[in-house]
Scaffold this motif. Structure first.
Motif, PDB file in Angstrom:
ATOM      1  N   GLN A 291       0.826  -1.188   0.000  1.00 54.04           N
ATOM      2  CA  GLN A 291       0.000   0.000   0.000  1.00 54.04           C
ATOM      3  C   GLN A 291       0.870   1.250   0.000  1.00 54.04           C
ATOM      4  O   GLN A 291       2.048   1.218   0.307  1.00 54.04           O
ATOM      5  CB  GLN A 291      -0.923  -0.007   1.219  1.00 54.04           C
ATOM      6  N   MET A 292       0.243   2.371  -0.352  1.00 55.97           N
ATOM      7  CA  MET A 292       0.975   3.631  -0.375  1.00 55.97           C
ATOM      8  C   MET A 292       1.562   3.942   0.991  1.00 55.97           C
ATOM      9  O   MET A 292       2.702   4.413   1.091  1.00 55.97           O
ATOM     10  CB  MET A 292       0.038   4.764  -0.819  1.00 55.97           C
ATOM     11  N   LYS A 293       0.842   3.671   2.064  1.00 61.55           N
ATOM     12  CA  LYS A 293       1.345   3.969   3.403  1.00 61.55           C
ATOM     13  C   LYS A 293       2.622   3.189   3.683  1.00 61.55           C
ATOM     14  O   LYS A 293       3.584   3.736   4.230  1.00 61.55           O
ATOM     15  CB  LYS A 293       0.305   3.646   4.470  1.00 61.55           C
ATOM     16  N   THR A 294       2.640   1.902   3.313  1.00 62.72           N
ATOM     17  CA  THR A 294       3.831   1.088   3.540  1.00 62.72           C
ATOM     18  C   THR A 294       5.012   1.619   2.745  1.00 62.72           C
ATOM     19  O   THR A 294       6.138   1.726   3.266  1.00 62.72           O
ATOM     20  CB  THR A 294       3.565  -0.375   3.157  1.00 62.72           C
ATOM     21  N   SER A 295       4.774   1.961   1.482  1.00 57.97           N
ATOM     22  CA  SER A 295       5.842   2.509   0.647  1.00 57.97           C
ATOM     23  C   SER A 295       6.354   3.818   1.224  1.00 57.97           C
ATOM     24  O   SER A 295       7.561   4.069   1.247  1.00 57.97           O
ATOM     25  CB  SER A 295       5.331   2.732  -0.780  1.00 57.97           C
ATOM     26  N   ARG A 296       5.450   4.642   1.703  1.00 57.52           N
ATOM     27  CA  ARG A 296       5.861   5.915   2.301  1.00 57.52           C
ATOM     28  C   ARG A 296       6.645   5.677   3.585  1.00 57.52           C
ATOM     29  O   ARG A 296       7.643   6.371   3.843  1.00 57.52           O
ATOM     30  CB  ARG A 296       4.626   6.776   2.592  1.00 57.52           C
ATOM     31  N   ASP A 297       6.251   4.693   4.373  1.00 55.41           N
ATOM     32  CA  ASP A 297       6.978   4.371   5.604  1.00 55.41           C
ATOM     33  C   ASP A 297       8.398   3.906   5.287  1.00 55.41           C
ATOM     34  O   ASP A 297       9.352   4.271   5.985  1.00 55.41           O
ATOM     35  CB  ASP A 297       6.246   3.281   6.394  1.00 55.41           C
ATOM     36  N   ILE A 298       8.543   3.104   4.231  1.00 56.22           N
ATOM     37  CA  ILE A 298       9.866   2.627   3.824  1.00 56.22           C
ATOM     38  C   ILE A 298      10.743   3.798   3.398  1.00 56.22           C
ATOM     39  O   ILE A 298      11.912   3.893   3.780  1.00 56.22           O
ATOM     40  CB  ILE A 298       9.737   1.597   2.687  1.00 56.22           C
ATOM     41  N   VAL A 299      10.176   4.708   2.612  1.00 55.86           N
ATOM     42  CA  VAL A 299      10.921   5.890   2.179  1.00 55.86           C
ATOM     43  C   VAL A 299      11.348   6.726   3.379  1.00 55.86           C
ATOM     44  O   VAL A 299      12.493   7.180   3.468  1.00 55.86           O
ATOM     45  CB  VAL A 299      10.073   6.734   1.202  1.00 55.86           C
ATOM     46  N   ASN A 300      10.434   6.920   4.309  1.00 59.75           N
ATOM     47  CA  ASN A 300      10.742   7.745   5.486  1.00 59.75           C
ATOM     48  C   ASN A 300      11.851   7.132   6.337  1.00 59.75           C
ATOM     49  O   ASN A 300      12.744   7.838   6.809  1.00 59.75           O
ATOM     50  CB  ASN A 300       9.482   7.946   6.334  1.00 59.75           C
ATOM     51  N   VAL A 301      11.787   5.818   6.532  1.00 62.55           N
ATOM     52  CA  VAL A 301      12.817   5.157   7.329  1.00 62.55           C
ATOM     53  C   VAL A 301      14.175   5.283   6.649  1.00 62.55           C
ATOM     54  O   VAL A 301      15.181   5.608   7.291  1.00 62.55           O
ATOM     55  CB  VAL A 301      12.470   3.668   7.547  1.00 62.55           C
ATOM     56  N   LEU A 302      14.212   5.050   5.343  1.00 57.80           N
ATOM     57  CA  LEU A 302      15.483   5.116   4.616  1.00 57.80           C
ATOM     58  C   LEU A 302      16.091   6.512   4.666  1.00 57.80           C
ATOM     59  O   LEU A 302      17.253   6.679   5.035  1.00 57.80           O
ATOM     60  CB  LEU A 302      15.271   4.693   3.167  1.00 57.80           C
ATOM     61  N   GLN A 303      15.315   7.523   4.288  1.00 57.17           N
ATOM     62  CA  GLN A 303      15.909   8.851   4.149  1.00 57.17           C
ATOM     63  C   GLN A 303      16.046   9.598   5.471  1.00 57.17           C
ATOM     64  O   GLN A 303      16.897  10.489   5.589  1.00 57.17           O
ATOM     65  CB  GLN A 303      15.120   9.687   3.140  1.00 57.17           C
ATOM     66  N   ASN A 304      15.279   9.223   6.476  1.00 57.45           N
ATOM     67  CA  ASN A 304      15.365   9.919   7.761  1.00 57.45           C
ATOM     68  C   ASN A 304      16.300   9.246   8.755  1.00 57.45           C
ATOM     69  O   ASN A 304      16.884   9.927   9.611  1.00 57.45           O
ATOM     70  CB  ASN A 304      13.974  10.055   8.389  1.00 57.45           C
ATOM     71  N   HIS A 305      16.443   7.921   8.654  1.00 54.84           N
ATOM     72  CA  HIS A 305      17.234   7.207   9.657  1.00 54.84           C
ATOM     73  C   HIS A 305      18.458   6.480   9.094  1.00 54.84           C
ATOM     74  O   HIS A 305      19.259   5.941   9.862  1.00 54.84           O
ATOM     75  CB  HIS A 305      16.343   6.224  10.412  1.00 54.84           C
ATOM     76  N   TYR A 306      18.597   6.470   7.774  1.00 60.27           N
ATOM     77  CA  TYR A 306      19.794   5.905   7.142  1.00 60.27           C
ATOM     78  C   TYR A 306      20.317   6.880   6.084  1.00 60.27           C
ATOM     79  O   TYR A 306      20.524   6.500   4.926  1.00 60.27           O
ATOM     80  CB  TYR A 306      19.477   4.536   6.520  1.00 60.27           C
ATOM     81  N   PRO A 307      20.552   8.135   6.465  1.00 59.98           N
ATOM     82  CA  PRO A 307      20.967   9.133   5.483  1.00 59.98           C
ATOM     83  C   PRO A 307      22.322   8.798   4.863  1.00 59.98           C
ATOM     84  O   PRO A 307      23.216   8.304   5.541  1.00 59.98           O
ATOM     85  CB  PRO A 307      21.045  10.427   6.313  1.00 59.98           C
ATOM     86  N   GLU A 308      22.414   9.056   3.583  1.00 61.81           N
ATOM     87  CA  GLU A 308      23.651   8.853   2.822  1.00 61.81           C
ATOM     88  C   GLU A 308      24.113   7.395   2.810  1.00 61.81           C
ATOM     89  O   GLU A 308      25.264   7.111   2.496  1.00 61.81           O
ATOM     90  CB  GLU A 308      24.772   9.754   3.352  1.00 61.81           C
ATOM     91  N   ARG A 309      23.221   6.474   3.131  1.00 57.94           N
ATOM     92  CA  ARG A 309      23.537   5.057   2.998  1.00 57.94           C
ATOM     93  C   ARG A 309      23.196   4.554   1.597  1.00 57.94           C
ATOM     94  O   ARG A 309      23.745   3.568   1.121  1.00 57.94           O
ATOM     95  CB  ARG A 309      22.771   4.233   4.036  1.00 57.94           C
ATOM     96  N   LEU A 310      22.264   5.210   0.934  1.00 60.55           N
ATOM     97  CA  LEU A 310      21.871   4.822  -0.420  1.00 60.55           C
ATOM     98  C   LEU A 310      22.696   5.609  -1.428  1.00 60.55           C
ATOM     99  O   LEU A 310      22.670   6.840  -1.441  1.00 60.55           O
ATOM    100  CB  LEU A 310      20.384   5.092  -0.642  1.00 60.55           C
ATOM    101  N   ALA A 311      23.436   4.874  -2.270  1.00 60.75           N
ATOM    102  CA  ALA A 311      24.210   5.526  -3.321  1.00 60.75           C
ATOM    103  C   ALA A 311      23.341   5.755  -4.548  1.00 60.75           C
ATOM    104  O   ALA A 311      23.302   6.851  -5.112  1.00 60.75           O
ATOM    105  CB  ALA A 311      25.420   4.671  -3.684  1.00 60.75           C
ATOM    106  N   ILE A 312      22.652   4.708  -4.953  1.00 59.37           N
ATOM    107  CA  ILE A 312      21.800   4.781  -6.144  1.00 59.37           C
ATOM    108  C   ILE A 312      20.696   3.731  -6.022  1.00 59.37           C
ATOM    109  O   ILE A 312      20.879   2.681  -5.410  1.00 59.37           O
ATOM    110  CB  ILE A 312      22.636   4.542  -7.428  1.00 59.37           C
ATOM    111  N   SER A 313      19.545   4.041  -6.571  1.00 61.74           N
ATOM    112  CA  SER A 313      18.434   3.087  -6.604  1.00 61.74           C
ATOM    113  C   SER A 313      17.986   2.938  -8.049  1.00 61.74           C
ATOM    114  O   SER A 313      17.501   3.892  -8.661  1.00 61.74           O
ATOM    115  CB  SER A 313      17.265   3.577  -5.740  1.00 61.74           C
TER     116      SER A 313
END
Length: 295
Positions: free
Chosen positions: A163-185
């Motif tokens: 669902q959109m909520k789950t996808s949004r939760d995943i995005v929020n966790v990644l960008q708010n709590h794992y900053p600069e851990r993602l190089a490219i998606s």
């Protein structure tokens, strides 16, 4: 979104004036105050640098972001998640760690939304958090980031259960709590039905993360060149346009054995007496990933 990116670039240029980065890291450490236990181990200089970079070296914004992460980690306890808690989420191989790296030597997490097997939003998020933590612990020496390769083979909006909520939760966790851990998606071969979903989701993605997202279509020559710029096709499985002699095969039983072994290392790492880890030399916890099947 284009206007947002232009505004962000202008703000980024203003905030990223030449700075004494080492002094900024010390200032952030002073600003967050004394820490103990796992919070102190988490807040290495490299960690503080990532939070400063994520907020364009704005001390107050980085402090707020880091404090929110420390509170989240205190409540969510991602380092205490164990494989037996989330194993059922991974039975189909919807998220796994690859046995190849990108051109910069960064580890790759492969995600297959077409293999979604559960409807629990919290379970999906917890499973992904577990694998992010696992991937971070196993980063090779000199690496702080990972690459995401999202394979849309077999994907349909009706069957995905995301669902959109789950996808949004995943995005929020990644960008708010794992900053600069993602190089490219890399979003590999997403169907047209995904485009309106992503358009809505993109409003929740911060501009810096948005710039890291690349759409790749195997029938498009320009897309193939983008793929080649990030991956050595000789080491890339055939399903991603790489070596025809290799095909990834997910074996849940074997992967589970690796994760159980890693859980022991995770516990030792977080419960060890050393208060911090030198992130420039963290390859001592590497676990052998799944091997591709030779055809």
């Amino acid at each position: 979104m284009a206007n947002m990116l232009r505004r962000w670039r202008g703000q980024n240029q203003r905030e990223c004036e030449p700075l004494d980065h080492d002094k900024m890291i010390k200032d952030l450490r002073t600003a967050i105050g004394p820490l103990s236990g796992r919070a102190k181990k988490f807040c290495t200089d490299a960690c503080l640098r990532r939070y400063l970079e994520a907020r364009n070296w704005n001390l107050e914004k980085a402090k707020k972001m880091l404090e929110e992460t420390l509170e989240w980690r205190s409540n969510y306890k991602p380092e205490e998640i164990r494989w037996d808690e989330v194993a059922h989420e991974g039975e189909t191989g919807k998220v796994s760690r690859a046995n190849f790296v990108d051109r910069s030597g960064r580890p790759v997490l492969i995600m297959r939304p077409g293999k979604q097997n559960t409807k629990t939003g919290d379970g999906n998020v917890r499973h992904l958090v577990y694998l992010i933590e696992n991937a971070i612990l196993n980063l090779p020496k000199g690496q702080e980031q990972m690459t995401w390769l999202i394979d849309f083979t077999g994907f349909s909006m009706s069957a995905s259960n995301i669902q959109m909520k789950t996808s949004r939760d995943i995005v929020n966790v990644l960008q708010n709590h794992y900053p600069e851990r993602l190089a490219i998606s890399v979003l590999y071969n997403p169907p047209k039905i995904f485009q309106p979903f992503f358009k809505v989701l993109s409003y929740f993605i911060d501009p810096k993360t948005y710039l890291k997202i690349k759409f790749v279509y195997p029938s498009d020559k320009a897309s193939i060149e983008v793929m080649k710029s990030y991956f050595d096709t000789e080491n890339l499985p055939s399903e991603f346009g790489g070596n025809a002699n290799f095909n990834l095969k997910y074996d849940h039983e074997e992967f589970s054995k690796l994760m159980v072994q890693d859980d022991i290392k995770t516990a030792r790492f977080w419960d060890s007496e050393s208060e911090q880890v030198d992130e420039t030399n963290t390859n001592a916890h590497c676990v052998t990933p799944l091997e591709p099947e030779t055809l």
